[in-house]
Design an enzyme around this catalytic site. Sequence first.
Site, PDB file in Angstrom:
ATOM      1  N   ILE B  86     -45.164 -21.993  -0.881  1.00 58.84           N
ATOM      2  CA  ILE B  86     -44.684 -21.486   0.396  1.00 58.84           C
ATOM      3  C   ILE B  86     -43.296 -20.877   0.226  1.00 58.84           C
ATOM      4  O   ILE B  86     -42.424 -21.495  -0.404  1.00 58.84           O
ATOM      5  CB  ILE B  86     -44.587 -22.646   1.423  1.00 58.84           C
ATOM      6  CG1 ILE B  86     -45.928 -23.369   1.505  1.00 58.84           C
ATOM      7  CG2 ILE B  86     -44.154 -22.130   2.788  1.00 58.84           C
ATOM      8  CD1 ILE B  86     -45.844 -24.731   2.148  1.00 58.84           C
ATOM      9  N   CYS B  87     -43.099 -19.706   0.780  1.00 55.86           N
ATOM     10  CA  CYS B  87     -41.766 -19.089   0.757  1.00 55.86           C
ATOM     11  C   CYS B  87     -41.081 -19.392   2.085  1.00 55.86           C
ATOM     12  O   CYS B  87     -41.369 -18.769   3.102  1.00 55.86           O
ATOM     13  CB  CYS B  87     -41.868 -17.586   0.550  1.00 55.86           C
ATOM     14  SG  CYS B  87     -40.279 -16.770   0.549  1.00 55.86           S
ATOM     15  N   LEU B  88     -40.221 -20.379   2.056  1.00 58.87           N
ATOM     16  CA  LEU B  88     -39.559 -20.788   3.295  1.00 58.87           C
ATOM     17  C   LEU B  88     -38.152 -21.236   2.913  1.00 58.87           C
ATOM     18  O   LEU B  88     -37.980 -22.090   2.043  1.00 58.87           O
ATOM     19  CB  LEU B  88     -40.355 -21.939   3.937  1.00 58.87           C
ATOM     20  CG  LEU B  88     -39.937 -22.395   5.325  1.00 58.87           C
ATOM     21  CD1 LEU B  88     -40.066 -21.260   6.329  1.00 58.87           C
ATOM     22  CD2 LEU B  88     -40.798 -23.570   5.768  1.00 58.87           C
TER      23      LEU B  88
END
Lengths: 479, 152
Positions: B86-88
């Site tokens: 996840i890109c967060l």
Amino acid sequence: MGNAPGREERGPQTLPRERSQFGDKLTAHLKRKKKEEEREKLLETRYTNLVVRYQETVDGGYLAPYGTYKAFPDYDTLVVKLLITERKLAPFYSPLDDFDETWTQEELLVVLMNNLRLFLPNRTAEDEEIDDADDHKLHKSQTLMKRLEQKQKLKALIERTIKQQKKEQLRYNHDRQQAFVSENGSTRYPSIPSNDLLLALYGNAIECPICFVYYPPHMNYSRCCEQPICTECFVHIRRNEPHPPHDVPEEEATDPESLISLPANCPFCAMPDFGVTYTPPLLICTGIQGSCAPAEFSIYTRNDLVIEEEEGSSKPKTRARAISAAISLSHSGMGSPRNSVEAGLARSSVDAGLVRRLNDGSAASSNTNLEAPKRRGSLAASAPGVITTDAIQPDWETKLMSARARIARRSAAATAIHASSLIIQGDETSDIDRRRLFRRTGSAQEQLAIEERMIQQAMKLSLLEEEQRQHTERARRGE
Amino acid sequence: MSSLPKRIIKETERLVSDPVPGISAIPHDDNLRYFDVAIQGPSGSPYEDGTFKLELYLPDDYPMCAPKVRFLTKIYHPNIDKLGRICLDVLKNNWSPALQIRTILLSIQALLGAPNPDDPLANEVAEEWKSNEALAIATAKSWTEQFAKEGD
């Protein structure tokens, strides 16, 4: 290298070249040795300072962390010890896992007796992260032995520290027991806190919003949004590791100068340059640079501050007295720049709460009638009294420099490998051309030689990679 | 288990006693740092009515560093790649120890409701999202239908 010009000035006649080189080497060696010894000494001091000793107490807390976090923290122990004794940072208190406001004094005392420890015994030498990892991986043969030796030394040091901490705990248990049973316990063991002190500290315990355990209410407060944070959590908050600016993946960072290191943000409101302020409790000033020993602390010796529980007209007067006493105390100066009238007022409501509790919590008393603490508003990172994370972890600059050096080394190595592969390729520039060349003109022997070299190169690279992987694995496991 | 920090124990207890609607996180019996997570797709998004499984791991220095979270259910989303990563920002440099499992999972749920193709992790998905949003949303819906609605 710095000596080179000097040598030239002296000329070859004054000193034979070899001897001067030998002399340079010797001084360099001695210098290195001295540096190493200094480093070891510093390390020794650091770990000694991380041992909680019950006689080193400030306002019922200590000068070293309890151990909520498994890894030994990385902060400057000397700076923090000084800040705590000067009452500029809350001391490290022993936490309570649970707390219930409805407990009576007696119940609370039993809980405190059974649960307060100097430290949490969950550390082992294996847990400690041993730094260096892949710093020198291209020159491993030269430094491997030394590094192993250093690791052994560090491990031994940590083991000693853990042992020493266990001894301190035993001594504390013993002395506390003795102070409890013997007649003149409080004079023989002045550093064992009196029941009054324990009740005054933990009577209104609050939960640290980061580690979720309970501490006396005199916590550090974030400079920006005034959220409480215990000292142990505070010393664990530090800058992120040096990293390339946003959007550049770590592997592609080739320019060492582009690496950045930013001050830690406030964990609560993300304001950059995290810092805290601390206002010491007004009624409690025991231990180092305090007004009495922890064993002597008694709420009844400070009649001027006890809010009498009589009904009637005398009440406002006593309350006023308590406040004025609080203010005058705050003016007497305990080292904190926040000891202003305002701060005195703000804290006095908490202290009045303590007093009420110590008088066995009878009647909903004046506490709530006191002026609500005035909101302080946020302070600048450079404001007096603000302790930033950088102030207690000044080594971030060294870390940034070494991360930059690491990248510089890595890109130099990459360039070298690239260059050597160019030499092998000779005049041919593209892969396809080279393959065609093998097929058409290259003799079998030539092909074999080149292939062998390529295999060697690949093996070397994969060995290096594996070594690096093991290092990082070990470091990760160690954390 | 004595070495499990009080914070993790309390967070787990509070997740049970005061659950977040649409999110569940249950620790493994043999490793209390490892959680099985299920997140309901937010209503109004292409993930609506889907149940997405994730794994969440609390590293040794949690809460000083972020939990490791990964989607196990296949999902068509510009900020989630094929491996479920996840890109967060709050899972990386913007992590703060004042955040919790609860808040992180809420952030991930919010990410499902607000894909951000300008900071992509799955480049192809992001391209699709930018060039033909309707088609991308349709694909996301059909993936949800296909992968996030198994009866269990």
